[in-house]
Write a protein that holds these residues in place. Structure first.
Motif, PDB file in Angstrom:
ATOM      1  N   SER A 153      -1.955   4.448   4.438  1.00 48.96           N
ATOM      2  CA  SER A 153      -1.185   3.990   3.278  1.00 48.96           C
ATOM      3  C   SER A 153       0.143   4.727   3.155  1.00 48.96           C
ATOM      4  O   SER A 153       0.689   4.871   2.072  1.00 48.96           O
ATOM      5  CB  SER A 153      -2.000   4.190   1.997  1.00 48.96           C
ATOM      6  N   MET A 195       0.828  -1.204   0.000  1.00 51.35           N
ATOM      7  CA  MET A 195       0.000   0.000   0.000  1.00 51.35           C
ATOM      8  C   MET A 195       0.858   1.248   0.000  1.00 51.35           C
ATOM      9  O   MET A 195       0.394   2.339   0.083  1.00 51.35           O
ATOM     10  CB  MET A 195      -0.889   0.019   1.257  1.00 51.35           C
ATOM     11  N   TYR A 196       2.113   1.052  -0.013  1.00 46.46           N
ATOM     12  CA  TYR A 196       2.995   2.201   0.062  1.00 46.46           C
ATOM     13  C   TYR A 196       3.478   2.645  -1.272  1.00 46.46           C
ATOM     14  O   TYR A 196       3.912   1.848  -2.017  1.00 46.46           O
ATOM     15  CB  TYR A 196       4.187   1.847   0.889  1.00 46.46           C
ATOM     16  N   ASN A 217       3.689   3.751   1.186  1.00 53.48           N
ATOM     17  CA  ASN A 217       4.099   4.057  -0.185  1.00 53.48           C
ATOM     18  C   ASN A 217       5.178   5.134  -0.237  1.00 53.48           C
ATOM     19  O   ASN A 217       6.203   4.985  -0.892  1.00 53.48           O
ATOM     20  CB  ASN A 217       2.882   4.492  -1.004  1.00 53.48           C
ATOM     21  N   ASN A 221       1.950  -2.430  -2.333  1.00 55.53           N
ATOM     22  CA  ASN A 221       1.093  -3.082  -3.316  1.00 55.53           C
ATOM     23  C   ASN A 221       1.757  -3.044  -4.698  1.00 55.53           C
ATOM     24  O   ASN A 221       1.584  -2.095  -5.455  1.00 55.53           O
ATOM     25  CB  ASN A 221      -0.263  -2.379  -3.356  1.00 55.53           C
ATOM     26  N   CYS A 259      -3.263   8.009  -5.497  1.00 54.07           N
ATOM     27  CA  CYS A 259      -3.211   8.788  -4.253  1.00 54.07           C
ATOM     28  C   CYS A 259      -3.258  10.295  -4.500  1.00 54.07           C
ATOM     29  O   CYS A 259      -3.968  11.026  -3.787  1.00 54.07           O
ATOM     30  CB  CYS A 259      -1.948   8.435  -3.467  1.00 54.07           C
TER      31      CYS A 259
END
Length: 206
Positions: free
Chosen positions: A96, A1-2, A99, A139, A175
């Motif tokens: 997150s 997720m980073y 990321n 991810n 993001c």
């Protein structure tokens, strides 16, 4: 997720034309600032109460006009100290932040000159963000994961480049747009600036 931030300049595996053009178009000045920004980021992430709630524009912060410039590009957002801080706060609020942490860990890794330090950092980055039991797993697809694992067998400063690029693109396409649409960002761009002198109020004339 980073995910995120400045895309790597080289890959230890072949990259297609689109990827290479995207990397080469990034500002060298931003890449040179990566180490400084990474140090700031570490400070930000260590704050347990880090949120938008206590951060406003004003004397020690950005002006609404400065915040509006972050819309121009993701690179411009990250190259601004307030922009990086705001974006990091947003990622923290969404759980997150791994990321941006991974991205700057890779930048620090590429700036490492000592072979022994390079090996130690490579293992820490892999264990922290990519390995099967990584506590802050990012991810990325199987190709990037497998390529990175293979690259670690013949260690170079570019062994994380493909994974870093994947995270950069994730932040750029996912993001970053969500950050610009967030209520927190809209609030930053609409707050009155406290910089400069205030205009005197005009009294009522008889």
């Amino acid at each position: 997720m980073y995910q995120h931030t400045y895309a790597p300049t080289h890959y230890s595996v072949a990259c297609n034309d689109t990827m290479c053009k995207g990397i080469s178009s990034l500002s060298n000045a931003c890449l040179e600032r990566a180490k400084e920004l990474k140090a700031r980021l570490v400070t930000f992430l260590q704050k347990p109460d880090w949120s938008f709630a206590s951060w406003k524009v004003g004397k020690n912060g950005p002006t609404p006009e400065e915040c509006l410039k972050w819309r121009d590009s993701f690179e411009k957002l990250l190259s601004n100290k307030h922009g990086l801080r705001a974006f990091t706060a947003f990622l923290v609020s969404e759980f997150s932040e791994e990321n941006i942490a991974f991205y700057f860990a890779c930048e620090d890794f590429k700036n490492t000159k000592s072979a022994s330090e390079l090996a130690a950092k490579a293992q820490r980055i892999y264990d922290e963000f990519i390995g099967a039991d990584a506590p802050r797993e990012i991810n990325i697809d199987h190709e990037a994961c497998d390529t990175t694992k293979d690259n670690l067998k013949a260690l170079t400063s570019s062994c994380f480049d493909l994974a870093q690029y994947r995270i950069y693109m994730l932040m750029t396409k996912d993001c970053y747009p969500r950050f610009l649409r967030s209520p927190a960002y809209r609030e930053l761009t609409s707050q009155p600036s406290t910089r400069g002198s205030k205009l005197p109020r005009q009294g009522n004339k008889a």
